[in-house]
Design an enzyme around this catalytic site. Structure first.
Site, mmCIF file in Angstrom:
data_model
loop_
_atom_site.group_PDB
_atom_site.id
_atom_site.type_symbol
_atom_site.label_atom_id
_atom_site.label_comp_id
_atom_site.label_asym_id
_atom_site.label_seq_id
_atom_site.Cartn_x
_atom_site.Cartn_y
_atom_site.Cartn_z
ATOM 1 N N CYS A 1 86.577 35.395 40.664
ATOM 2 C CA CYS A 1 86.160 36.791 40.781
ATOM 3 C C CYS A 1 86.761 37.595 39.635
ATOM 4 O O CYS A 1 87.830 38.203 39.764
ATOM 5 C CB CYS A 1 86.585 37.369 42.141
ATOM 6 S SG CYS A 1 85.937 39.028 42.436
ATOM 7 N N THR B 1 74.546 47.226 69.368
ATOM 8 C CA THR B 1 74.622 46.088 68.437
ATOM 9 C C THR B 1 75.845 45.209 68.673
ATOM 10 O O THR B 1 76.129 44.318 67.869
ATOM 11 C CB THR B 1 74.647 46.592 66.981
ATOM 12 O OG1 THR B 1 75.827 47.399 66.785
ATOM 13 C CG2 THR B 1 73.415 47.408 66.659
#
Length: 492
Positions: A130, A398
């Site tokens: 990264c 959810t």
């Protein structure tokens, strides 16, 4: 956060009018046309993310006063507003806690010196290639007085830091293999030994930046303009940025201009969300009628864990790290690919035997005072965050979907919740989404825009960022559990 009050004063005293802005732009244009020896940097990327349209990120930043305040505070403390924060701005409640945690971990008093904190961040981010996070922490490492020689490679760093190489690679790729013997070697290395408090700080840094690398790749974060790879001095093209685009970026966030919101159209993909909502409804009705036996739930967990090892990423080419990144860690060949191809077995860690809530939290808080509480808040916010929406639908619960995502990630790490029916995962997460999740968590450097675009096509970008926050925090907690369990076993 420190210096928060200074931000408002700064904004008031240095506010720019549009006239001021155009004067600056005109001057920049004149400089760029004259050979006066002034090199003007221009951002390379088109906005904070390669995956998310810039206008949508800036629009959220402009219309939400809470986000504006958070950004002002962050800018006052850090002197910059990085692209990760801009993308996280879709979720201000989480971002506020994330920045607070980062500030405490990197800048406040703690067991580790400031430059060592950033160097460990470099080591962790490099494990997944990264470069965004590596470059960010290289700059910070030098700013706090770090020795530039250390940046030539891990072998140039002190032996004490080199000794973290094995811990870094195991946590990043196979944390279930971590044992108390690994911990003992670090704590009893004579003059190069770590203290328990230092080691807690180390494992938090490593697990944070492994998981933040997942988020960075998963959201397609572009390099910040002040870091390597984030700017160019080439003359602008017709489609390129002008030198003052970066000024426009901050004015779009901070300056009170009403922007016309351009919402993306999701009406063409009208079936995906409804099907998922119907499955959630059916599963809830099954819960109300009957529950599976403990034996059946254990069987379903083992089946899901085995299947998760067989889910192969669609972007399965070899990723060879560049020398600039690989010099910061040892054994580049060590990774998750070796694991599933060799058919190793992931042992099961039951949360009833070792959990963050009952064991990890207290250990971190005892050895790194107050930080356990900050971490716990970050986990809880990510897990419980909801706006009760799915795409264009309002008033949706959810929780079942969020729990399935979190538990699937932990299942990949061999972590089992005895009270969860793992049969729900196959109902709610299709194979394509599982491929994305596994790639994000295990080999995030292989994430592509095509993979990001292909899952949950009807959902908003803010919802996909929310998914990536869940993946990041679930991964961090899983790694942390194995590290803290090994430390606990050493202590007892």
């Amino acid at each position: 956060m420190r210096h928060a009050s200074a931000s408002n004063e700064t904004m008031e005293n240095s506010s720019l009018t549009m006239t001021d802005l155009f004067k600056i732009c005109t001057q920049c244009e004149r400089l760029s046309k004259k050979d006066v020896g002034v090199r003007i940097p221009r951002p390379v990327g088109n906005g904070p993310s390669r995956f998310i349209p810039e206008k949508e990120i800036l629009q959220v930043s402009k219309l939400d006063k809470r986000i504006q305040s958070i950004f002002e505070d962050a800018f006052a403390v850090l002197g910059r507003l990085d692209n990760i924060s801009l993308v996280m701005g879709f979720h201000p409640q989480y971002l506020e806690n994330f920045l607070k945690t980062q500030h405490y971990l990197l800048q406040m008093d703690g067991p580790l010196s400031l430059h060592c904190r950033h160097y460990i961040g470099i080591m962790a981010a490099a494990r997944h290639q990264c470069t965004y996070l590596v470059n960010l922490h290289v700059n910070d490492f030098l700013q706090v007085g770090g020795d530039p020689k250390w940046l030539n490679g891990l072998e140039e760093a002190p032996q004490k830091l080199q000794a973290l190489g094995e811990l870094n690679k195991i946590l990043a790729h196979r944390p279930w293999l971590l044992t108390k013997e690994h911990i003992e070697r670090l704590l009893k290395a004579e003059e190069h030994s770590w203290s328990l408090a230092e080691l807690i700080h180390v494992v938090v840094l490593l697990t944070l930046y492994h998981s933040l690398a997942s988020f960075t790749f998963g959201c397609g974060i572009n390099p910040d303009i002040h870091t390597d790879g984030g700017h160019t001095f080439r003359p602008p093209s017709l489609s390129g940025y002008c030198a003052c685009d970066i000024i426009f970026l901050y004015l779009l966030i901070f300056h009170p201009i009403i922007l016309k919101r351009d919402l993306w159209n999701v009406s063409e993909l009208s079936g995906e969300v409804e099907v998922l909502m119907e499955k959630m409804k059916q599963l809830q009705e099954c819960h109300d009628e009957e529950e599976a036996s403990q034996e059946e739930m254990a069987t379903r967990f083992e089946r899901e864990k085995t299947e998760s090892m067989l889910v192969v990423t669609s972007e399965d080419e070899e990723c060879v790290p560049s020398r600039d990144v690989s010099r910061h860690f040892e054994d580049p060949s060590y990774g998750y690919k070796d694991f599933y191809r060799r058919g190793e077995h992931v042992p099961t860690l039951r949360v009833q035997d070792y959990s963050w809530e009952d064991h990890g939290f207290s250990l971190v808080n005892r050895l790194y005072p107050d930080f356990g509480q900050l971490l716990d808040e970050k986990f809880q916010i990510a897990y419980n965050l909801t706006y009760n929406t799915m795409a264009t639908h309002q008033g949706v619960d959810t929780s079942m979907l969020r729990r399935a995502i979190w538990n699937y990630i932990h299942c990949m790490f061999g972590i089992r919740y005895d009270d969860y029916d793992y049969g729900e995962i196959n109902q709610l997460l299709d194979r394509g989404f599982k491929v994305y999740i596994k790639t994000m968590v295990r080999t995030p450097e292989k994430i592509t825009k095509r993979m990001y675009d292909s899952f949950w096509r009807q959902f908003k970008h803010s919802e996909k960022v929310h998914v990536n926050l869940l993946l990041m925090e679930a991964r961090m907690q899983a790694e942390l559990l194995y590290a803290l369990r090994a430390i606990t076993r050493y202590m007892t």
